[in-house]
Write an enzyme that holds these catalytic residues in place. Structure first.
Site, short mmCIF file in Angstrom:
data_model
loop_
_atom_site.label_atom_id
_atom_site.label_comp_id
_atom_site.label_asym_id
_atom_site.label_seq_id
_atom_site.Cartn_x
_atom_site.Cartn_y
_atom_site.Cartn_z
CG ASP A 123 -1.78 -1.24 1.33
OD1 ASP A 123 -2.43 -1.59 0.34
OD2 ASP A 123 -1.77 -1.86 2.41
CE LYS A 141 3.45 -2.15 -4.60
NZ LYS A 141 2.96 -1.81 -3.24
N GLY A 152 -4.05 -3.70 -4.83
CA GLY A 152 -5.04 -2.65 -5.01
C GLY A 152 -4.31 -1.36 -5.34
CG HIS A 153 -1.12 -1.37 -7.68
ND1 HIS A 153 -0.22 -1.95 -8.53
CD2 HIS A 153 -0.82 -1.85 -6.44
CE1 HIS A 153 0.60 -2.75 -7.85
NE2 HIS A 153 0.24 -2.70 -6.59
CD GLN A 177 0.73 -8.45 -2.92
OE1 GLN A 177 1.52 -9.10 -3.59
NE2 GLN A 177 -0.46 -8.15 -3.35
#
Length: 422
Positions: free
Chosen positions: A13, A16, A40-41, A221
């Site tokens: 988180d 990225k 979850g980008h 991650q």
């Protein structure tokens, strides 16, 4: 040409996705090398917000090829939903998104197994996203997995054999489930995958490098969630570190160029596991609200705490980081003082090295710096940085031994300040 790698240095988180989006104009290909829909980008630009789970974050920069690499695990159901959402917002993907034949499939029963295993662990649960990623990687390592390339021939037989094996495990655990409810959308997802170009990505990427194309490898991650080097067993199921780009894309170590390490100006963690600098008081809650620290995929509140330079120094060593990028600096704009963890105390002994195991007895030792008490969200150059923020950056660079190349002062792609050019 070389493969440049961008990865997280904390517990995920870190932001990225935004930086991949910012850097993509300088590259020809963007390739995800590990993880699955547990990523979850989040990207924000032109007043819109997008959340990517399996699709590389370079997809919004027109004309760039994006690759789902062999090191990933793909859920057809969730992949279709992600594709449908992006295409509904006007982003055509068919000609720009390629999928490695060697990437593994997450089956409907992988999700069920994930839930069953977590339930069985009780209070010792890891806190997974429940999307079947761990069981899919387990099948990969035990040589029982199904790959994207398997959908091209004799797939029904292979699928039935895999499902039968999983159902035997579920029955032995007395776990109740409804497989039919999951299978309908899953097979629609398989048809959606067939719309895209399936490639032998290791050949494709190496040929691209030989022809002079620039490749950006995107991790998911963070380093401290790596299956080998993270805070085991509270980790993800893949290699999130730079070496994972080699195995997850099929490129040689000698092909790695720049390694961009992404970190927040503070720390967050989702789910269970040790977190030495965690703040369970009003300060931690304030960080959560200011940083909107809720999972982009799960919605779960993230645990928040001060920046951990011990863990960051370790992550830099493991990854061979050449340039640092600090995210969410603006979240710390209104704190009077800011703590930075520079060492741990374990069983009464002080250490600056990341240990074999961190746990509830790992005590952080802090340095304290004054906050900058300035709204940085409108700043456009390093010349506008307050003195206290420059002192914060200098302290971090001195401890970590690597320069901070970029600073993010907001969620939008435009709120990114480059401190120096190569």
């Amino acid at each position: 040409m070389k493969v440049d790698v961008i990865l997280g240095l904390q517990w995920g988180d870190e932001g990225k996705g935004k930086i991949v989006d910012v850097l993509t104009p300088s590259y020809d290909l963007v390739a995800r090398f590990q993880g699955g829909p547990n990523a979850g980008h989040t990207l924000e630009f032109e007043g819109n917000k997008y959340i990517l789970r399996s699709i590389p974050s370079g997809i919004f920069q027109g004309g760039k090829i994006n690759i789902i690499g062999n090191g990933m695990v793909l859920d057809p159901d969730l992949f279709k939903a992600e594709i449908d959402s992006l295409e509904a917002s006007g982003h055509g993907l068919t000609d720009r998104l390629y999928i490695s034949r060697k990437a593994h499939l997450i089956l409907p029963t992988h999700r069920l197994l994930d839930q069953a295993y977590e339930t069985q662990k009780g209070n010792s649960k890891i806190g997974t996203t429940g999307k079947g990623i761990g069981p899919a990687y387990t099948d990969k390592i035990s040589r029982n997995g199904l790959r994207i390339g398997d959908i091209e021939e004799h797939f029904e037989e292979k699928y039935k054999q895999a499902i039968a094996r999983h159902e035997a495990i579920l029955h032995s655990m007395n776990f109740e489930y409804d497989l039919k409810a999951l299978e309908s959308d899953w097979f629609k997802g398989i048809e959606s995958i067939k719309r895209f170009k399936l490639i032998d990505s290791e050949h494709f990427i190496n040929e691209a490098l030989k022809s002079g194309k620039k490749v950006l490898a995107e991790g998911a991650q963070g380093t401290i969630l790596d299956i080998d080097f993270g805070s085991y067993p509270f980790v993800t199921s893949s290699n999130t570190v730079c070496a994972g780009a080699c195995t997850g894309l099929g490129v040689a170590p000698s092909a790695i160029g720049e390694v961009y390490g992404i970190f927040k100006a503070y720390c967050t963690r989702v789910g269970s596991g040790p977190f030495p600098t965690e703040l369970t008081d009003s300060t931690g809650q304030r960080m959560r609200e200011l940083g909107h620290e809720y999972g982009s995929v799960t919605g779960r509140p993230r645990r928040c705490g001060w920046i951990d330079l011990v863990a960051l120094k370790y992550a830099i060593m493991i990854n061979g980081v050449t340039q640092l990028i600090m995210m969410k600096s603006d979240v710390m704009d209104d704190f009077d003082t800011i703590n930075l963890c520079v060492a741990y105390q374990i069983n009464g002994v002080e250490t600056e090295d990341f240990p074999f195991e961190i746990n509830d007895l790992t005590r952080p030792i802090y340095a304290e710096l004054p906050g900058w008490k300035t709204d940085m969200t409108k700043m456009q150059s390093e010349n506008e940085f307050p003195e206290e923020f420059n002192a914060y950056l200098s302290f971090i660079e001195e401890v970590l031994g690597v320069k901070v190349k970029m600073v993010s002062v907001g969620a939008d792609r435009e709120q990114t300040i480059v401190r120096y050019t190569d």
